[in-house]
Design a protein around this motif. Structure first.
Motif, PDB file in Angstrom:
ATOM      1  N   GLN A   1     -10.907   4.936   3.947  1.00  0.00           N
ATOM      2  CA  GLN A   1     -10.240   3.655   3.721  1.00  0.00           C
ATOM      3  C   GLN A   1      -9.828   3.024   5.055  1.00  0.00           C
ATOM      4  O   GLN A   1      -8.646   2.912   5.374  1.00  0.00           O
ATOM      5  CB  GLN A   1      -9.027   3.855   2.812  1.00  0.00           C
ATOM      6  CG  GLN A   1      -9.415   4.324   1.419  1.00  0.00           C
ATOM      7  CD  GLN A   1      -8.224   4.765   0.601  1.00  0.00           C
ATOM      8  OE1 GLN A   1      -7.427   5.582   1.037  1.00  0.00           O
ATOM      9  NE2 GLN A   1      -8.081   4.203  -0.583  1.00  0.00           N
TER      10      GLN A   1
ATOM     11  N   GLU B   1      -9.746   0.086   6.089  1.00  0.00           N
ATOM     12  CA  GLU B   1      -9.012  -1.188   6.053  1.00  0.00           C
ATOM     13  C   GLU B   1      -7.500  -0.967   5.991  1.00  0.00           C
ATOM     14  O   GLU B   1      -6.730  -1.745   6.548  1.00  0.00           O
ATOM     15  CB  GLU B   1      -9.443  -1.993   4.820  1.00  0.00           C
ATOM     16  CG  GLU B   1     -10.916  -2.378   4.820  1.00  0.00           C
ATOM     17  CD  GLU B   1     -11.222  -3.537   5.750  1.00  0.00           C
ATOM     18  OE1 GLU B   1     -10.343  -4.403   5.915  1.00  0.00           O
ATOM     19  OE2 GLU B   1     -12.326  -3.570   6.306  1.00  0.00           O
ATOM     20  N   THR B   2      -7.078   0.093   5.307  1.00  0.00           N
ATOM     21  CA  THR B   2      -5.651   0.283   5.065  1.00  0.00           C
ATOM     22  C   THR B   2      -5.063   1.512   5.751  1.00  0.00           C
ATOM     23  O   THR B   2      -3.839   1.594   5.906  1.00  0.00           O
ATOM     24  CB  THR B   2      -5.369   0.390   3.560  1.00  0.00           C
ATOM     25  OG1 THR B   2      -6.157   1.456   3.003  1.00  0.00           O
ATOM     26  CG2 THR B   2      -5.736  -0.923   2.859  1.00  0.00           C
ATOM     27  N   THR B   3      -5.877   2.476   6.130  1.00  0.00           N
ATOM     28  CA  THR B   3      -5.368   3.666   6.813  1.00  0.00           C
ATOM     29  C   THR B   3      -5.222   3.373   8.298  1.00  0.00           C
ATOM     30  O   THR B   3      -6.158   2.907   8.945  1.00  0.00           O
ATOM     31  CB  THR B   3      -6.314   4.860   6.609  1.00  0.00           C
ATOM     32  OG1 THR B   3      -6.441   5.126   5.210  1.00  0.00           O
ATOM     33  CG2 THR B   3      -5.764   6.102   7.294  1.00  0.00           C
ATOM     34  N   LYS B   4      -4.047   3.635   8.830  1.00  0.00           N
ATOM     35  CA  LYS B   4      -3.771   3.371  10.241  1.00  0.00           C
ATOM     36  C   LYS B   4      -3.753   4.695  11.004  1.00  0.00           C
ATOM     37  O   LYS B   4      -3.121   5.666  10.572  1.00  0.00           O
ATOM     38  CB  LYS B   4      -2.433   2.659  10.418  1.00  0.00           C
ATOM     39  CG  LYS B   4      -2.294   1.374   9.604  1.00  0.00           C
ATOM     40  CD  LYS B   4      -3.309   0.320  10.021  1.00  0.00           C
ATOM     41  CE  LYS B   4      -3.106  -0.966   9.225  1.00  0.00           C
ATOM     42  NZ  LYS B   4      -4.121  -1.993   9.574  1.00  0.00           N
TER      43      LYS B   4
ATOM     44  N   VAL C   1       2.651   0.456   9.433  1.00  0.00           N
ATOM     45  CA  VAL C   1       2.631   0.048   8.029  1.00  0.00           C
ATOM     46  C   VAL C   1       3.940  -0.599   7.596  1.00  0.00           C
ATOM     47  O   VAL C   1       4.111  -0.924   6.424  1.00  0.00           O
ATOM     48  CB  VAL C   1       2.302   1.239   7.098  1.00  0.00           C
ATOM     49  CG1 VAL C   1       0.914   1.785   7.384  1.00  0.00           C
ATOM     50  CG2 VAL C   1       3.341   2.352   7.224  1.00  0.00           C
TER      51      VAL C   1
ATOM     52  N   THR D   1       7.201   0.464   7.198  1.00  0.00           N
ATOM     53  CA  THR D   1       7.877   1.165   6.117  1.00  0.00           C
ATOM     54  C   THR D   1       9.212   1.719   6.588  1.00  0.00           C
ATOM     55  O   THR D   1       9.408   1.956   7.788  1.00  0.00           O
ATOM     56  CB  THR D   1       7.009   2.314   5.574  1.00  0.00           C
ATOM     57  OG1 THR D   1       7.655   2.923   4.457  1.00  0.00           O
ATOM     58  CG2 THR D   1       6.781   3.390   6.641  1.00  0.00           C
TER      59      THR D   1
ATOM     60  N   GLN E   1     -10.191   8.088  -1.733  1.00  0.00           N
ATOM     61  CA  GLN E   1      -9.520   8.947  -0.761  1.00  0.00           C
ATOM     62  C   GLN E   1      -9.754  10.421  -1.055  1.00  0.00           C
ATOM     63  O   GLN E   1      -9.981  11.229  -0.144  1.00  0.00           O
ATOM     64  CB  GLN E   1      -8.023   8.653  -0.768  1.00  0.00           C
ATOM     65  CG  GLN E   1      -7.190   9.571   0.108  1.00  0.00           C
ATOM     66  CD  GLN E   1      -5.729   9.561  -0.282  1.00  0.00           C
ATOM     67  OE1 GLN E   1      -5.222   8.605  -0.853  1.00  0.00           O
ATOM     68  NE2 GLN E   1      -5.029  10.635   0.010  1.00  0.00           N
TER      69      GLN E   1
ATOM     70  N   TYR F   1      -1.344   6.390   5.451  1.00  0.00           N
ATOM     71  CA  TYR F   1      -1.889   5.516   4.416  1.00  0.00           C
ATOM     72  C   TYR F   1      -0.944   4.330   4.210  1.00  0.00           C
ATOM     73  O   TYR F   1       0.232   4.373   4.580  1.00  0.00           O
ATOM     74  CB  TYR F   1      -2.085   6.283   3.112  1.00  0.00           C
ATOM     75  CG  TYR F   1      -3.059   7.442   3.231  1.00  0.00           C
ATOM     76  CD1 TYR F   1      -4.333   7.268   3.768  1.00  0.00           C
ATOM     77  CD2 TYR F   1      -2.696   8.723   2.811  1.00  0.00           C
ATOM     78  CE1 TYR F   1      -5.217   8.332   3.877  1.00  0.00           C
ATOM     79  CE2 TYR F   1      -3.585   9.788   2.904  1.00  0.00           C
ATOM     80  CZ  TYR F   1      -4.834   9.590   3.450  1.00  0.00           C
ATOM     81  OH  TYR F   1      -5.717  10.637   3.562  1.00  0.00           O
ATOM     82  N   GLN F   2      -1.451   3.286   3.584  1.00  0.00           N
ATOM     83  CA  GLN F   2      -0.714   2.041   3.459  1.00  0.00           C
ATOM     84  C   GLN F   2       0.644   2.210   2.787  1.00  0.00           C
ATOM     85  O   GLN F   2       1.608   1.544   3.121  1.00  0.00           O
ATOM     86  CB  GLN F   2      -1.558   1.010   2.693  1.00  0.00           C
ATOM     87  CG  GLN F   2      -0.971  -0.388   2.678  1.00  0.00           C
ATOM     88  CD  GLN F   2      -0.862  -0.984   4.079  1.00  0.00           C
ATOM     89  OE1 GLN F   2      -1.768  -0.837   4.884  1.00  0.00           O
ATOM     90  NE2 GLN F   2       0.250  -1.647   4.371  1.00  0.00           N
TER      91      GLN F   2
ATOM     92  N   SER G   1      -5.895  -0.842  -8.858  1.00  0.00           N
ATOM     93  CA  SER G   1      -6.295  -0.918  -7.456  1.00  0.00           C
ATOM     94  C   SER G   1      -5.908   0.358  -6.710  1.00  0.00           C
ATOM     95  O   SER G   1      -6.725   0.926  -5.959  1.00  0.00           O
ATOM     96  CB  SER G   1      -5.659  -2.133  -6.783  1.00  0.00           C
ATOM     97  OG  SER G   1      -5.969  -2.173  -5.412  1.00  0.00           O
TER      98      SER G   1
ATOM     99  N   ASP H   1      -8.307   3.408  -5.013  1.00  0.00           N
ATOM    100  CA  ASP H   1      -8.092   3.965  -3.676  1.00  0.00           C
ATOM    101  C   ASP H   1      -7.922   5.478  -3.747  1.00  0.00           C
ATOM    102  O   ASP H   1      -8.444   6.220  -2.900  1.00  0.00           O
ATOM    103  CB  ASP H   1      -6.855   3.342  -3.034  1.00  0.00           C
ATOM    104  CG  ASP H   1      -7.068   1.901  -2.606  1.00  0.00           C
ATOM    105  OD1 ASP H   1      -8.238   1.457  -2.536  1.00  0.00           O
ATOM    106  OD2 ASP H   1      -6.052   1.209  -2.349  1.00  0.00           O
TER     107      ASP H   1
END
Length: 285
Positions: free
Chosen positions: A192, A194-197, A246, A248, A44, A215-216, A36, A40
């Motif tokens: 991306q 959906e996952t990149t903020k 995210v 982190t 990317q 990135y996530q 997965s 990505d």
């Protein structure tokens, strides 16, 4: 068993991922990526099956050179996502063979050259690429920054909130000191959603004065603050917003241009530590 070289049009992502993990299992920075995450990674960094090649012994991938199509924003060069040879097949000249295949495919599509990053301490790889005609263009740094900024208050006069990718400002000098590498480009950030903020810093009148993308996994792709409002807490607030986005505890700033001294000083002030250096290497056809 003879070696067969083909492009990646018929190579499954699962097989490429397994080969990449094996090739980097004994490197300075060992790599173990699940399928997965590898998919990505492909999206990317602009993976193109037609510009990427593998050397196979039977059904086993012995070596690979993964590349993008020509990138207009990078002088129409193709970007190398990754190259590698699995341990049992090293010192057989496979990377040189793949280099010629990739170069031919890229030139046939109108590319002006190739570019990629190489860890500076990997002197053997640097020498191999220089023998192919690559030259060092700049040094890129990797920083790790503790994300102890979750409770940092935002200074009066601006706020941090999500920013849609289509509202990112154009490439203008008032925001950006240097060009990001392809893996952190606008195209990479937008690939991306959906996952990149993406977080923006806005003045009370709605004007955008800074932004950052992460990135996530916690890797910060870009951070930019308008030059006339720097040293006013905007960058620190953005880093805090990215960390919260995210959830982190450790942020990675990848491929920071060594000559971007304003950014490197900022990251150091945040408690960041330089953990790796790479050369951006370029080849002109």
């Amino acid at each position: 068993m003879p070696i067969e070289v083909t492009n990646c049009s018929d190579i499954a992502a699962e097989d490429l991922c397994a080969a990449l993990n094996l090739a980097f299992s004994d490197y300075v920075v060992p790599l173990q990526m699940d399928v997965s995450a590898f998919k990505d990674f492909q999206v990317q960094r602009g993976f193109s099956a037609e510009h990427s090649f593998v050397a196979r012994s039977g059904n086993e991938i012995a070596a690979f050179w993964l590349a993008s199509a020509p990138l207009k924003d990078y002088g129409n060069r193709c970007y190398t996502l990754s190259t590698g040879t699995v341990p049992a097949y090293r010192r057989k000249g496979l990377i040189k063979t793949l280099f010629h295949m990739v170069s031919n495919a890229c030139q046939a599509d109108g590319a002006s050259g190739l570019q990629h990053e190489v860890i500076t301490t990997n002197s053997g790889a640097v020498a191999v690429y220089e023998a192919m005609g690559f030259r060092r263009a700049r040094e890129l740094l990797v920083y790790k920054v503790p994300a102890e900024l979750h409770s940092v208050s935002v200074a009066d006069g601006f706020e941090i909130r999500p920013l849609p990718v289509y509202d990112l400002p154009a490439h203008i000098e008032v925001f950006e000191d240097v060009q990001a590498t392809p893996q952190n480009s606008r195209a990479a950030i937008g690939s991306q959603p959906e996952t990149t903020k993406i977080m923006g810093a806005f003045q009370q009148d709605g004007a955008l004065i800074g932004w950052g993308a992460i990135y996530q996994g916690g890797a910060v792709a870009q951070i930019a603050v308008r030059k006339d409002v720097r040293k006013q807490g905007v960058g620190t607030a953005l880093v805090g917003g990215l960390a919260r986005a995210v959830d982190t505890e450790l942020l990675s700033f990848m491929n920071v241009d060594a000559e971007a001294t304003t950014l490197t000083a900022f990251l150091t002030a945040l408690g960041g530590e330089e953990v790796l250096r790479q050369y951006e290497m370029r080849l002109q056809f």
